[in-house]
Design an enzyme around this catalytic site. Structure first.
Site, PDB file in Angstrom:
ATOM      1  CG  HIS A  73       0.207   1.992  -3.395  1.00 17.86           C
ATOM      2  ND1 HIS A  73      -0.027   1.183  -4.703  1.00 17.86           N
ATOM      3  CD2 HIS A  73      -0.692   1.441  -2.773  1.00 17.86           C
ATOM      4  CE1 HIS A  73      -0.944   0.884  -4.663  1.00 17.86           C
ATOM      5  NE2 HIS A  73      -1.576   0.907  -3.367  1.00 17.86           N
ATOM      6  CD  GLU A  76      -1.751   0.130   1.167  1.00 16.23           C
ATOM      7  OE1 GLU A  76      -2.662  -0.494   1.068  1.00 16.23           O
ATOM      8  OE2 GLU A  76      -1.477   1.503   0.656  1.00 16.23           O
ATOM      9  CG  HIS A  77      -0.404  -3.896  -2.536  1.00 15.28           C
ATOM     10  ND1 HIS A  77      -1.329  -4.483  -3.065  1.00 15.28           N
ATOM     11  CD2 HIS A  77      -0.563  -2.432  -2.587  1.00 15.28           C
ATOM     12  CE1 HIS A  77      -2.102  -3.766  -3.407  1.00 15.28           C
ATOM     13  NE2 HIS A  77      -1.942  -2.381  -3.133  1.00 15.28           N
ATOM     14  CD  GLU A 153      -4.619  -0.373  -5.122  1.00 15.13           C
ATOM     15  OE1 GLU A 153      -5.090   0.302  -4.037  1.00 15.13           O
ATOM     16  OE2 GLU A 153      -3.682  -0.961  -5.192  1.00 15.13           O
TER      17      GLU A 153
END
Length: 468
Positions: A73, A76-77, A153
């Protein structure tokens, strides 16, 4: 019965008609795979760069090896944050300049970077996505900035009690299985993440053998293949050059791509027992409702019972006429919404029934959910219910396939997963072959498994007691 399109890894080229859309597939000697579906009349295209690595493939830190929990993840950023030729603002402005809808997603078994653009701008999207996926610099300052963004998030998700219930449910049902971990990681793993470990995960896992490029809409297959190859070969990272030979990798082979000496992450906990004792897991949060999930482990994505499973979910909790919705909301007014769902993966899955209700009504909702599942397990559904479920599945699937994003994703999931691509007719024929007895057997299998109850909210106002 119409057969699905087989996607063997040793077949370099394939062309097929998929319900009116021309599908083409190229397996390049480098291991790269490109699949397209041309949709007549389209003036836009959806494209995705899919890496066959998800959160389940991360490794916990051991004394003899670094860990990578949360890296999928994190990447992904970070892949939006800069390459040797573009900084984060340049990436954002180039996508905005062409009016692209662009984003990324991390799942438990894959990661995708995608865009939807006008047909005239598809080459721009290829250039941008290729640069991001192949050439990210993982800048140290951006790494720290995104650490804060990801923590925010996760905090946002922690304020959504339905999200919290979902994470707790996966943890409770799947336990130490890698699929039981949250996709985004835990706040503590993100806080402790090291750039060197994320970079190692990136370099070990991202290469042409794990990359699948799919596009649907107004797309020319040969031109797209040439554009992708040119973009990757222009990369300063030699591992992305496509002049070498490598075997493409599917889900069952991802574990073989682990770094030398590392534990095979996808299989690490598959021998752990998934059959568990019934349990109630309560997370106390101030709220007006208790978010409930009641369920157990379900079926894998390739299970031959998956079509019966889909119809069972439709009958039990798939719409406003479903049994759960009718019994819990319409007849008793105990919840605003009630439904069931299944999440299936390559080797496991979960099944759950959801409702949000006042704490004082939680016990009644749980019991009604159990009763409805048991009723499906004990008695065959009526012909009218079966017909209604088949119509719901046919209609919702056909409507979804009007969208190029859906078709682009269908190509990728078939390629990364089963290696079989079903068109609408082939799928509906298999649903139509399901009998009431098949549905009863699936429900009976689920009902016989220990049911876990997850409750998030002011459960102290209910009669529920935690069994943990």
């Amino acid at each position: 019965m119409r057969e699905p399109i087989a996607l063997p890894l040793d077949q370099p080229e394939l062309t097929a008609d998929l319900g009116g859309g021309l599908v083409r597939r190229t397996v390049h000697p480098s291991g790269l795979r490109v699949l397209t579906e041309r949709m007549p009349g389209a003036r836009s295209a959806s494209i995705g760069f899919w890496i066959g690595v998800g959160s389940r493939d991360e490794q916990a830190e051991r004394p003899d090896a670094p860990g990578s929990l949360g890296s999928t993840h994190f990447l992904e950023h970070l892949l939006f944050k800069g390459t040797p030729t573009r900084d984060a603002f340049s990436i954002a402005t180039e996508f905005d300049r062409i009016g692209a809808e662009h984003n990324a997603l991390t799942a438990k078994e894959y990661t995708c970077y995608h865009a939807k653009v006008r047909d005239a701008d598809l080459e721009v999207a290829v250039t941008m996505l290729s640069d991001m996926v192949a050439n990210s610099v993982l800048d140290a300052d951006e790494f720290e900035t995104e650490r804060g963004v990801i923590l925010e998030e996760l905090a946002m998700a922690a304020d959504d009690l339905a999200d919290v219930a979902n994470e707790r449910f996966f943890e409770a049902v799947l336990g130490e299985h890698p699929l039981g971990r949250p996709i985004g990681g835990w706040p503590e793993t993100i806080t402790e993440a090291r750039r060197a470990d994320v970079d190692r995960h990136y370099r070990d896992r991202y290469d042409p053998s794990t990359l699948v490029v799919t596009a649907a809409g107004a797309v020319d297959h040969d031109r797209l293949v040439a554009q992708v190859l040119a973009a990757l070969n222009a990369s300063p990272e030699e591992r992305w050059h496509t002049d070498g030979a490598a075997a493409p990798v599917r889900r069952e082979q991802v574990v073989d791509a682990s770094p030398a000496g590392a534990e095979a992450p996808g299989r690490a906990s598959l021998d752990s027992p998934l059959e568990r004792e019934p349990r109630v897991r309560i997370t106390e949060r101030p709220s007006e409702q208790v978010n409930l999930l009641i369920g157990t482990h379900g079926f894998s994505a390739g299970d031959p019972r998956r079509f019966a499973y889909g119809i069972m979910n439709s009958v039990l909790g798939g719409g406003m006429s479903s049994r759960l919705f009718q019994e819990i909301r319409e007849k008793r007014g105990l919840a605003y919404t009630a439904y069931s769902f299944g999440a299936s993966y390559s080797d496991s899955g979960v099944f759950a029934m959801y409702a949000g209700t006042a704490p004082e009504k939680a016990a009644d909702v749980i019991e009604l959910s159990r009763v409805e599942l048991r009723r499906l397990a004990d008695t065959e559904i009526s012909g009218e219910e079966l017909e209604r479920a088949l119509g719901q599945i046919a209609g919702s699937t056909a409507l979804a396939l009007e969208d190029s994003d859906t078709r682009m994703g269908r190509l990728a999931r078939a390629e990364l997963g089963s290696g079989e691509l079903f068109d609408l007719d082939a799928s509906l024929e298999r649903f139509a072959a399901v009998t009431p007895e098949h549905i009863r057997e699936v429900a009976a299998t689920l009902a016989a498994r220990p049911l876990t109850v997850v409750a998030v909210g002011e459960a102290s106002r209910s009669s529920l007691e935690s069994s943990d």
